[in-house]
Design an enzyme around this catalytic site. Structure first.
Site, PDB file in Angstrom:
ATOM      1  CG  ASP A 193      -1.492  -0.992   1.098  1.00  0.00           C
ATOM      2  OD1 ASP A 193      -2.228  -1.664  -0.092  1.00  0.00           O
ATOM      3  OD2 ASP A 193      -2.136  -1.819   2.678  1.00  0.00           O
ATOM      4  CG  HIS A 219      -3.862  -4.867   2.940  1.00  0.00           C
ATOM      5  ND1 HIS A 219      -3.111  -4.397   2.063  1.00  0.00           N
ATOM      6  CD2 HIS A 219      -3.319  -6.581   1.792  1.00  0.00           C
ATOM      7  CE1 HIS A 219      -2.652  -4.799  -0.030  1.00  0.00           C
ATOM      8  NE2 HIS A 219      -3.158  -6.079   0.908  1.00  0.00           N
TER       9      HIS A 219
HETATM   10  N1  LIG Z   1      -0.181  -8.469   1.437  1.00  0.00           N
HETATM   11  C1  LIG Z   1       0.097  -7.852   0.798  1.00  0.00           C
HETATM   12  O1  LIG Z   1      -0.216  -7.022   0.083  1.00  0.00           O
HETATM   13  C2  LIG Z   1      -0.570  -8.666  -0.349  1.00  0.00           C
HETATM   14  C3  LIG Z   1      -1.273 -10.293  -0.119  1.00  0.00           C
HETATM   15  N2  LIG Z   1      -1.429 -11.245  -1.469  1.00  0.00           N
HETATM   16  C4  LIG Z   1      -1.909 -12.431  -0.599  1.00  0.00           C
HETATM   17  O2  LIG Z   1      -0.424 -13.042  -1.229  1.00  0.00           O
HETATM   18  C5  LIG Z   1      -1.401 -14.955  -1.303  1.00  0.00           C
HETATM   19  C6  LIG Z   1      -0.663 -15.288  -2.008  1.00  0.00           C
HETATM   20  O3  LIG Z   1      -1.056 -15.206  -3.638  1.00  0.00           O
HETATM   21  P1  LIG Z   1      -0.148 -15.444  -5.135  1.00  0.00           P
HETATM   22  O4  LIG Z   1       1.412 -16.139  -4.611  1.00  0.00           O
HETATM   23  O5  LIG Z   1      -0.443 -14.785  -6.454  1.00  0.00           O
HETATM   24  O6  LIG Z   1      -0.510 -16.956  -5.086  1.00  0.00           O
HETATM   25  P2  LIG Z   1      -0.326 -18.263  -5.359  1.00  0.00           P
HETATM   26  O7  LIG Z   1      -2.021 -19.042  -5.669  1.00  0.00           O
HETATM   27  O8  LIG Z   1       0.137 -17.888  -7.046  1.00  0.00           O
HETATM   28  O9  LIG Z   1       0.929 -18.961  -4.804  1.00  0.00           O
HETATM   29  C7  LIG Z   1       0.621 -19.241  -2.973  1.00  0.00           C
HETATM   30  C8  LIG Z   1       1.570 -20.503  -2.760  1.00  0.00           C
HETATM   31  O10 LIG Z   1       0.624 -20.895  -1.480  1.00  0.00           O
HETATM   32  C9  LIG Z   1       1.145 -22.327  -1.768  1.00  0.00           C
HETATM   33  N3  LIG Z   1       0.448 -22.527  -0.995  1.00  0.00           N
HETATM   34  C10 LIG Z   1      -0.942 -23.224  -0.735  1.00  0.00           C
HETATM   35  N4  LIG Z   1      -1.400 -23.689   0.563  1.00  0.00           N
HETATM   36  C11 LIG Z   1       0.156 -24.081   1.088  1.00  0.00           C
HETATM   37  C12 LIG Z   1       0.499 -24.409   2.684  1.00  0.00           C
HETATM   38  N5  LIG Z   1      -0.358 -25.068   3.044  1.00  0.00           N
HETATM   39  N6  LIG Z   1       1.712 -24.237   3.239  1.00  0.00           N
HETATM   40  C13 LIG Z   1       2.454 -23.736   1.550  1.00  0.00           C
HETATM   41  N7  LIG Z   1       2.392 -23.698   0.522  1.00  0.00           N
HETATM   42  C14 LIG Z   1       0.699 -23.527   0.052  1.00  0.00           C
HETATM   43  C15 LIG Z   1       0.471 -22.858  -2.717  1.00  0.00           C
HETATM   44  O11 LIG Z   1       1.006 -23.957  -3.123  1.00  0.00           O
HETATM   45  C16 LIG Z   1       1.218 -21.273  -3.458  1.00  0.00           C
HETATM   46  O12 LIG Z   1       2.149 -21.829  -4.275  1.00  0.00           O
HETATM   47  C17 LIG Z   1      -2.667 -14.868  -1.348  1.00  0.00           C
HETATM   48  O13 LIG Z   1      -3.819 -15.003  -0.266  1.00  0.00           O
HETATM   49  C18 LIG Z   1      -3.071 -13.160  -1.537  1.00  0.00           C
HETATM   50  O14 LIG Z   1      -3.817 -12.575  -1.610  1.00  0.00           O
HETATM   51  C19 LIG Z   1      -0.925 -11.069  -2.212  1.00  0.00           C
HETATM   52  C20 LIG Z   1      -1.064  -9.563  -2.954  1.00  0.00           C
HETATM   53  C21 LIG Z   1      -0.486  -8.524  -2.069  1.00  0.00           C
HETATM   54  O1  LIG Z   2      -5.607  -7.022  -3.909  1.00  0.00           O
HETATM   55  C1  LIG Z   2      -5.662  -8.469  -3.658  1.00  0.00           C
HETATM   56  O2  LIG Z   2      -6.337  -9.740  -3.428  1.00  0.00           O
HETATM   57  C2  LIG Z   2      -4.045  -9.131  -3.243  1.00  0.00           C
HETATM   58  C3  LIG Z   2      -3.215  -7.962  -3.026  1.00  0.00           C
HETATM   59  O3  LIG Z   2      -3.666  -7.811  -0.976  1.00  0.00           O
HETATM   60  C4  LIG Z   2      -2.879  -6.650  -3.387  1.00  0.00           C
HETATM   61  O4  LIG Z   2      -2.910  -6.579  -4.375  1.00  0.00           O
HETATM   62  O5  LIG Z   2      -2.790  -5.437  -2.783  1.00  0.00           O
END
Ligand SMILES: NC(=O)C1=CN([C@@H]2O[C@H](COP(=O)(O)OP(=O)(O)OC[C@H]3O[C@@H](n4cnc5c(N)ncnc54)[C@H](O)[C@@H]3O)[C@@H](O)[C@H]2O)C=CC1
Ligand SMILES: O=C([O-])CC(=O)C(=O)O
Length: 355
Positions: A193, A219
Site C-alpha cells: 500500500d 489492508h
Molecule cells: N499483503 C499483501 O499486500 C498481499 C497479499 N497477497 C496474498 O498473498 C497470497 C499468495 O498470493 P499468490 O502468491 O499470488 O498466490 P499463488 O496461488 O500464486 O501462490 C500461493 C502459494 O501458496 C502455496 N500454498 C498453498 N497452501 C499452502 C500451505 N498449506 N503451505 C505452504 N504453501 C501453501 C501454493 O502451493 C502456492 O504455491 C494470497 O492470499 C494473496 O491474496 C497478494 C498480494 C498482496
Molecule cells: O488485491 C489482492 O487481492 C492482493 C492484495 O492484497 C493487493 O494487491 O494489495
C-alpha cells in the site's frame, strides 16, 4: 602425479554431476553441498519463505537470494518446491538455499529461522473481496503458525496471506495458545500500500523514490487509509487530487486483479514490497538505527487490538509503534470507516481460533 585415491574421488564427483540421483528435497547432491557451506557459519540471517513456489513466492525467493543480509534461505511449499529451489540455488550470491516439500518437511523448513515470510494461500479472482479468501487461507495460516510456534518461536513473522486484517489476529491467537506470542515479532505486511501510494503520487509530478506516504489502518478497501496530509516531502493537494489518490491506493489490489482477469493478483510488485519490508526487518535485527516502516501490528494507537501505522524495527522486532499524528477532517472520517470494518475482520480472525 596425483595419488590414485584423489583421482577416484574426482571421477566419483564428476560422475555424480553427470548422473545426479533422482531429485529429492533433502537428499540431492545440490542440497548436500549447500549444507557443507552453511556449516561454515557464514554471517547473516536465516530466512524461510512459506508458499515459495507461488506467484509471490518465486520472485520473493529470487530477491531474497540476492539480499546480502541472508545467509540461509529455506523455500517451503506444498507443490513445486524442488524446481524453484534448484533454479534459485544456481544464482551466484551468498545465501545457501534449501528446499522443503509438503507438510512432513515443514518442521525442518522452520527450525532455526530468524525471519519467516508467509505468502502461502489462494489469491483473488475478479469480483472477490480479500475476505472471500478467509475460508481457505485461515486454515493454511493456522497450520503454518502452529509450525512456527513449535520450531522457531522467536522468529520474526512477516504475514502476507490475505485477508491480512484477519490472518494476523489468527496468527496471534495460534501463538497465544502455544504460549509463544510476542506481539513485537508478528507483522502483517502492508508495504505494498505504501509502495503504491509513493508510486501513484507521480501523477502530481513527484518522483516515487523521493516520496513517503504513510498508509495506516489495515489492508483491504476502506481500511487502507493513506495519510496524504503527512506526505514527505510536504506537499499540498487539491481535494480532487486527494479523492483520486485515496481511491486508487485503496483499490490498487483490485486494479491488478481485474487486469490479470482471473490469473491471480499482484505478485511482482508484492514480491518487491515484501523484500523491501523483510530487508527493513533484517536491518532492525542487525541493530541498525532508525528503521521505520508501516505494518499491521498489535497496537494501542486506537481502541482496536491491531492497526497499521509506522513502526520502528529493532533487534527484537518492533521497538516502537508510532501514533497516527495529526489528521485532517477527511482523514478523520476515513479513520472511522476503517475502524468499523477492521473491528469485524479482527474479530473474525480471533473467533476462528477461539471458536
Ligand atoms: N499483503 C499483501 O499486500 C498481499 C497479499 N497477497 C496474498 O498473498 C497470497 C499468495 O498470493 P499468490 O502468491 O499470488 O498466490 P499463488 O496461488 O500464486 O501462490 C500461493 C502459494 O501458496 C502455496 N500454498 C498453498 N497452501 C499452502 C500451505 N498449506 N503451505 C505452504 N504453501 C501453501 C501454493 O502451493 C502456492 O504455491 C494470497 O492470499 C494473496 O491474496 C497478494 C498480494 C498482496
Ligand atoms: O488485491 C489482492 O487481492 C492482493 C492484495 O492484497 C493487493 O494487491 O494489495
Amino acid at each position: 602425479m596425483q595419488p590414485i585415491p584423489d583421482v577416484n574421488q574426482r571421477i566419483a564427483r564428476i560422475s555424480a554431476h553427470l548422473h545426479p540421483p533422482k531429485y529429492q528435497m533433502e537428499e540431492s547432491s545440490v542440497l548436500r553441498r549447500a549444507n557443507c557451506r552453511a556449516k561454515g557459519g557464514a554471517p547473516g540471517f536465516r530466512v524461510a519463505i512459506l508458499g515459495a513456489a507461488g506467484g509471490i513466492g518465486q520472485p520473493l525467493a529470487m530477491l531474497m537470494k540476492m539480499n546480502p543480509l541472508v545467509s540461509v534461505l529455506h523455500l517451503y511449499d506444498v507443490v513445486n518446491a524442488p524446481g524453484v529451489t534448484a533454479d534459485i540455488s544456481h544464482m551466484d550470491t551468498g545465501a545457501v538455499v534449501r528446499g522443503f516439500l509438503g507438510q512432513q518437511q515443514l518442521e525442518a523448513a522452520l527450525t532455526g529461522m530468524d525471519l519467516v515470510i508467509i505468502p502461502a494461500g489462494v489469491p483473488r479472482k475478479p469480483g472477490m473481496t480479500r475476505d472471500d479468501l478467509f475460508k481457505i487461507n485461515a486454515g493454511i495460516v493456522k497450520t503454518l503458525c502452529e509450525g512456527i510456534a513449535k520450531c522457531c518461536p522467536r522468529a520474526i513473522v512477516n504475514l502476507i496471506s490475505n485477508p491480512v486484517n484477519s490472518t494476523v489476529p489468527i496468527a496471534a491467537e495460534v501463538f497465544k495458545k502455544a504460549g509463544t506470542y510476542d506481539p513485537k515479532r508478528l507483522l502483517g505486511v502492508t508495504m505494498l500500500d505504501v509502495v503504491r501510494a509513493n508510486t501513484f503520487a507521480e501523477v502530481l509530478g513527484l518522483d516515487p523514490r523521493d516520496v513517503d506516504v504513510p498508509v495506516v489502518g489495515g489492508h483491504a478497501g476502506v481500511t487502507i487509509l493513506p495519510l496524504l496530509s503527512q506526505v514527505k516531502p510536504p506537499s499540498s493537494f487539491t481535494q480532487e487530487e486527494i479523492n483520486y489518490l485515496t481511491d486508487r491506493i485503496q483499490n490498487g489490489g483490485t486494479e491488478v486483479v481485474e487486469a490479470k482477469a482471473g490469473a491471480g493478483s499482484a505478485t511482482l510488485s508484492m514480491a518487491y514490497a515484501a523484500v523491501k519490508f523483510a530487508d527493513a526487518c533484517l536491518r532492525g535485527l542487525r541493530g541498525d538505527a532508525g528503521v521505520v516502516e508501516c505494518a499491521f501490528v498489535s497496537s494501542q494507537v486506537t481502541e482496536l487490538p491491531f492497526f497499521a501505522t509506522k513502526v520502528r524495527l529493532g533487534r527484537n522486532g518492533i521497538d516502537e509503534v508510532y501514533s497516527l499524528g495529526p489528521l485532517n477532517e477527511y482523514e478523520r472520517i476515513g479513520l472511522e470507516k476503517a475502524k468499523k470494518e477492521l473491528a469485524g475482520s479482527i474479530e473474525k480472525g480471533v473467533s476462528f481460533i477461539r471458536g
